[in-house]
Every structure is written in C-alpha cells, then in structure tokens.
Design a protein around this motif. Structure first.
Motif, short mmCIF file in Angstrom:
data_model
loop_
_atom_site.label_atom_id
_atom_site.label_comp_id
_atom_site.label_asym_id
_atom_site.label_seq_id
_atom_site.Cartn_x
_atom_site.Cartn_y
_atom_site.Cartn_z
N THR A 281 0.83 -1.21 0.00
CA THR A 281 0.00 0.00 0.00
C THR A 281 0.87 1.26 0.00
OG1 THR A 281 -0.23 -0.16 2.42
CG2 THR A 281 -2.02 -1.07 1.06
N ALA A 282 2.01 1.21 0.68
CA ALA A 282 2.93 2.36 0.65
C ALA A 282 3.46 2.57 -0.76
CB ALA A 282 4.08 2.14 1.62
N LEU A 283 3.76 1.49 -1.47
CA LEU A 283 4.21 1.60 -2.85
C LEU A 283 3.11 2.14 -3.75
CD1 LEU A 283 6.21 -1.73 -3.02
CD2 LEU A 283 7.18 0.54 -3.37
N ASP A 284 1.88 1.67 -3.55
CA ASP A 284 0.76 2.21 -4.32
C ASP A 284 0.64 3.72 -4.10
OD1 ASP A 284 -0.02 -0.18 -5.48
OD2 ASP A 284 -1.47 -0.66 -3.91
N SER A 285 0.79 4.14 -2.85
CA SER A 285 0.72 5.57 -2.55
C SER A 285 1.85 6.33 -3.24
CB SER A 285 0.81 5.80 -1.04
OG SER A 285 -0.34 5.32 -0.37
N LEU A 286 3.06 5.78 -3.17
CA LEU A 286 4.21 6.44 -3.80
C LEU A 286 3.99 6.62 -5.30
CD1 LEU A 286 7.16 7.48 -3.69
CD2 LEU A 286 7.86 5.10 -4.16
N PHE A 287 3.59 5.55 -5.98
CA PHE A 287 3.45 5.64 -7.43
C PHE A 287 2.26 6.52 -7.83
CE2 PHE A 287 5.78 1.41 -7.30
CZ PHE A 287 6.99 1.98 -7.68
N ALA A 288 1.24 6.57 -6.99
CA ALA A 288 0.12 7.47 -7.26
C ALA A 288 0.57 8.93 -7.16
CB ALA A 288 -1.02 7.20 -6.28
N LEU A 289 1.37 9.23 -6.14
CA LEU A 289 1.91 10.59 -6.00
C LEU A 289 2.83 10.94 -7.16
CD1 LEU A 289 2.67 10.67 -2.17
CD2 LEU A 289 0.92 12.01 -3.38
N MET A 290 3.64 9.97 -7.59
CA MET A 290 4.56 10.22 -8.69
C MET A 290 3.82 10.47 -10.01
SD MET A 290 7.58 7.44 -7.79
CE MET A 290 8.67 7.92 -9.15
N SER A 291 2.62 9.91 -10.14
CA SER A 291 1.83 10.15 -11.34
C SER A 291 1.19 11.53 -11.34
CB SER A 291 0.74 9.08 -11.48
OG SER A 291 -0.27 9.25 -10.50
N GLU A 292 1.11 12.13 -10.15
CA GLU A 292 0.47 13.43 -10.01
C GLU A 292 1.46 14.60 -10.02
OE1 GLU A 292 -2.98 11.52 -7.08
OE2 GLU A 292 -1.58 13.04 -6.32
N ARG A 293 2.69 14.33 -9.61
CA ARG A 293 3.68 15.40 -9.51
C ARG A 293 5.08 14.81 -9.59
NH1 ARG A 293 3.49 17.90 -3.58
NH2 ARG A 293 5.54 18.64 -4.24
N LYS A 294 6.03 15.63 -9.91
CA LYS A 294 7.42 15.18 -9.95
C LYS A 294 7.97 15.10 -8.54
CE LYS A 294 11.99 16.20 -11.84
NZ LYS A 294 12.82 17.14 -12.64
N LEU A 295 8.56 13.96 -8.21
CA LEU A 295 9.19 13.79 -6.90
C LEU A 295 10.69 13.63 -7.12
CD1 LEU A 295 6.74 11.32 -5.08
CD2 LEU A 295 6.87 13.80 -4.86
N ASP A 296 11.43 14.67 -6.80
CA ASP A 296 12.88 14.67 -6.96
C ASP A 296 13.52 14.23 -5.64
OD1 ASP A 296 15.55 15.09 -7.37
OD2 ASP A 296 15.37 17.21 -7.91
N PRO A 297 14.20 13.08 -5.63
CA PRO A 297 14.81 12.60 -4.38
C PRO A 297 15.71 13.63 -3.72
CG PRO A 297 14.90 10.89 -6.06
CD PRO A 297 14.42 12.14 -6.75
N ALA A 298 16.34 14.48 -4.52
CA ALA A 298 17.26 15.48 -3.95
C ALA A 298 16.54 16.51 -3.10
CB ALA A 298 18.03 16.17 -5.07
N THR A 299 15.25 16.67 -3.32
CA THR A 299 14.48 17.67 -2.56
C THR A 299 13.74 17.08 -1.37
OG1 THR A 299 12.45 17.39 -3.87
CG2 THR A 299 14.12 18.92 -4.73
N ILE A 300 13.91 15.77 -1.14
CA ILE A 300 13.17 15.09 -0.07
C ILE A 300 14.03 15.00 1.19
CG2 ILE A 300 12.17 12.88 0.65
CD1 ILE A 300 11.31 12.47 -2.25
N ARG A 301 13.49 15.50 2.29
CA ARG A 301 14.19 15.43 3.57
C ARG A 301 13.96 14.08 4.23
NH1 ARG A 301 12.22 19.78 7.66
NH2 ARG A 301 13.16 21.12 6.08
N SER A 302 12.71 13.61 4.21
CA SER A 302 12.40 12.33 4.85
C SER A 302 11.11 11.75 4.30
CB SER A 302 12.27 12.50 6.37
OG SER A 302 11.15 13.31 6.67
N ILE A 303 10.98 10.43 4.44
CA ILE A 303 9.75 9.73 4.11
C ILE A 303 9.39 8.87 5.31
CG2 ILE A 303 8.63 8.03 2.61
CD1 ILE A 303 10.53 8.85 0.39
N GLU A 304 8.17 9.05 5.79
CA GLU A 304 7.70 8.30 6.94
C GLU A 304 6.45 7.52 6.52
OE1 GLU A 304 7.80 9.49 11.50
OE2 GLU A 304 6.07 10.38 10.49
#
Length: 462
Positions: A281-304
């Motif tokens: 379900t976490a992966l489903d959430s991640l890929f759904a968010l990625m389909s809606e917006r660009k997620l650049d790992p360099a701009t991410i502080r943390s994932i919980e």
C-alpha cells in the motif's frame, strides 16, 4: 483428545471431499487466474540461484520412474514430493506469488498448486479436478488461519509453511481420490510435518520452507493413500495443530467449508510488486503521488510510513544489503521505487542494493507503528499512510487501505497477461501466450498435467 475434536476432523475431511466438485463457474475462473499468475512467477524463479542450488542437491534423474514427477524448467524427474518442493521454491523465491493477508497471513497458491500438480503427475486427472483440488486447499488454509492468527504469525511462525502443509495435503489428497477417512489421516499427518520460521525471511530458506510444506502435503497424502494413520485430535484436540500453534482454543465449523468460497471473499491478492505485501500500500501511494507530480529525491528530507504494529517485525531488513533482504525492507522498496519509477523483478538486484544513491535515500525512510489502522480478520492491517517531507518543510501525504491486486482492486486480465509475459517470456518463449491461455482455461483441459507441459520442456532449462 476429545470426541468433539475427532468428530469435527471427520466432518472437515468429509466436507473437503464432498464440496470440492461443487465450485461455481465464477470461482473456477478466478482460480484459473491465480494458477496462471503463479506459473508465470515460477517460470521467472527457474533462473534463480536458489532454484539451481537446490536442484543440484536434489539431483533429478533424467528419465521418468514410478512415483516420479517432472521438474519445472525441464531439469528431469524427482519423486513427486520432491518435485513439489523444488517447483514451489521456484514459485516463491521472488516473493511475487499471491498472498492472503486477511485471514491466514500466508501465500496459499505456492504450496497448494505445486502439491496438486505433482500429484497429478502420478494420478492423471482432469483440469477441472485440479482446479477443485486447488480451491479446496486454499479454502482450508483460509478457514484455519483465524484459529491461529495473529498470535501464530506474530510469535514468529511462517504461516505459508505451517498452514500450507495442510492445504497441500488436502489438494494432493483430492487429486489422489482419498475418501473421507484417508483425507482425515492425511491432514493429521501433515499437521505433524508443518513448520517454518519468519526469522528466515530475506534468505533462500523462506522459499525452502514453502517448498517443504508442499513436499509434506504430497507425502502426507501419499502415506494416507497407502494406509498410514494419524491420531484423531491431531488438528483440533488439546495437543493438536490449532491449540499448539495458535493457543486460542478455537475450532472451525466444518459446515461452513466452501460456503462461501473464501477465494472470492475476502479473496487472495495477486501481487503487483515482487516483495512483501506489507510494503504494497505504501508503494501504491508512492506511485500514485509520482503520477500526479514530480518527486525529486534530492528535494526530499524524509519519508515516513505509518504501518501496522506488526509490520516492522515482518519488514525486518531496514538496511537491506541484498536483493532478497530488499524484499523485506520498506526503505529499500520505496527508495528504489522512487529512483526507478517502478518496482519489478529487475529492481531487486544485489548491485542496486549497494548503490550509494539507494543507500542514501534508504537512510531517510522510516516506518512508524500506528495501532489505529484498520485490521483485517487475521489481526494485521495492510493499510498505510505515506508522508513525504521536503527540504522546504512542505509535506505531501497519501493513505491507501488495500493494495493493488486485492479483491477491491483486482488486476485486469490485461494486467495479468502483462505480468505473465514479463515473468515467463524469457523462459517459455513462443509458448508464453499459449501457456497463459491454457491455464486460464484449465478447468476445461482434459488432462491436468498438460497445463504444465511448456514449463517442463527440456529445451527451456537454460
């Protein structure tokens, strides 16, 4: 041992034997989808080092002999019970086989289908009988699950291996045509052969445990067919399987067996990703968010990720160093999924696990137990809440309750075909689509063993 336990076991065996042929068309069609999915996953597993190592140890013979069955991948023949073991390892090593997380907390198809298929090599039966045996074995696993879980699973038992031995025995017993009395003995024998520990998740031994359950089921059915006995009460008595493994003092109602068929509801999840279902379900959430917006790992502080309290003891490899450990690592799955934009078999690679970018991102990913997430009948929740915090302190969050491939979100026939081709295409070649179509129509096949011919072709062994 109590009289009630012995009576219940006899009633359960009678229900298995009597109700297996009663499957409605919709359940038969659903079963064929699960069988086809598993064969595709097993085809991919034939190339694993785990399968090759075990095949070398078991040393298949090049020609058939009495009591022997074909090895998937065309490597030769083994005693049917050992063939079931080896074929099950192929189907479970990638952790891409279907999963039932509502009641049994197990992978039911790997043990049940490989046991039934091996038995069908010894006792020719129709495809319809194979389907009936498969569904009955899965049904038994799912009916027994709530009598053991969640304590069985949370204490460290590998439910695929423990419950799977009983489901495999029921399926093989139906293929062998066991009567009620001998089916009861088969289940009692399998109850004493059951075992497996979650401590071995992330290693070759996880799939070996599933294989051993399939082997135990075939052997239990063979022994019962030959007149071998087990003690009444071995399932439901004071020192029987349910009380020893579950410690809940519960009993199932044999009258409920197959009414309704649990393969349909709550159903079994056909996996969209080749890793532990607790991460899905976490992966489903991640890929759904990625389909809606660009997620650049360099701009991410943390994932919980908010998860069930039991999840951290299942996803046990936060700092995964190998591909197999990565299958049981929330940080690995999310990090690689974010970097690659997908999570298939190719994303589980030892070199990738050592990649500095992957490891740097994994260090920013953590699970947080949340007891408020809705639990299923087995006492564990698959729901999760993914929260991404960016360097500018902004936060994006997504909640997913059920994974892709579950009853609420079943994979389409097109998705099933795509998964089958991706898994089996490199092994089956031109036979890939015909094999998929044959398995989807297995209920109408005259001889069940024909469903696996392409998988057993010697020229595909490499």
């Amino acid at each position: 041992m109590t009289v009630d336990a012995a009576t219940l076991e006899a009633s359960l065996a009678a229900a298995i034997v009597a109700r297996a042929p009663e499957l409605p068309p919709a359940i038969r069609n659903l079963a064929c989808e699960h069988m086809a999915d598993f064969v595709g996953v097993a085809a991919a597993g034939l190339r694993s080092e785990t399968f090759l190592r075990l095949s070398h140890v078991l040393a298949p013979r090049p020609s058939a002999a009495p009591g022997h069955a074909r090895i998937w991948g065309g490597a030769g023949f083994l005693l049917a019970r050992d063939a079931a073991l080896l074929n099950a390892v192929a189907g479970h090593i990638d952790d891409f086989d279907d999963d039932e997380a509502e009641l049994s907390l197990s992978h039911p198809t790997v043990t049940v289908l490989t046991a039934a298929a091996a038995a069908a090599e010894l006792t020719p039966v129709s495809g319809a009988r194979l389907v009936e045996a498969y569904v009955a074995g899965v049904e038994l696993i799912m009916r027994l699950g709530p009598l053991l879980n969640p304590s069985h699973y949370t204490r460290g038992f590998h439910a695929t291996a423990t419950l799977g031995a009983l489901g495999a025995a029921a399926a093989a017993g139906l293929v062998f045509g066991l009567d009620t009395d001998r089916m009861r003995h088969a289940l009692g024998i399998a109850a004493s052969l059951a075992g497996g520990l979650r401590s071995n998740f992330g290693s070759d031994t996880k799939s070996l445990q599933a294989g051993n359950a399939a082997r135990s089921g075939v052997m239990a059915a063979e022994l019962a067919r030959g007149g071998f006995s087990s003690t009444p009460g071995s399932l439901f008595g004071p020192m029987g399987f349910v009380n020893v493994f579950g410690s809940q003092g519960l009993q199932m109602g044999a009258a409920d067996f197959g009414r309704p068929w649990l393969l349909d509801a709550p159903g079994v999840t056909i996996k969209a990703y080749p890793c532990c279902t607790c991460a899905h379900t976490a992966l489903d959430s991640l890929f759904a968010l990625m389909s809606e917006r660009k997620l650049d790992p360099a701009t991410i502080r943390s994932i919980e990720v908010d998860v069930d309290e039991a999840a951290p003891s299942i996803l046990i490899h936060d700092g995964a160093r190998t591909a197999l450990e990565g299958k049981f690592s929330m940080p690995y799955c999310l990090a690689v999924g974010l970097l690659r934009g997908r999570l298939g078999l190719a994303e589980f690679d030892d070199a990738l696990a050592a990649d500095d970018r992957v490891r740097a991102l994994m260090a920013r990913i953590a699970m947080k137990p949340d007891p408020s997430l809705p639990k299923a009948g087995g006492g564990i929740s698959l729901a999760s809440r993914l929260r991404i915090t960016f360097e500018d302190s902004s936060v994006v969050e997504r909640y997913t309750e059920q994974p892709s491939g579950s009853r609420r979100h079943r994979l389409s026939r097109e998705r099933l075909r795509e998964k089958f081709v991706a898994n089996a295409g490199g092994v089956l070649g031109a036979a890939t689509i015909p094999t998929f179509d044959t398995l989807l129509g297995a209920d109408a096949v005259a001889e069940a063993a024909r469903c696996f011919d392409a998988l057993c072709a010697p020229q595909r062994a490499a």
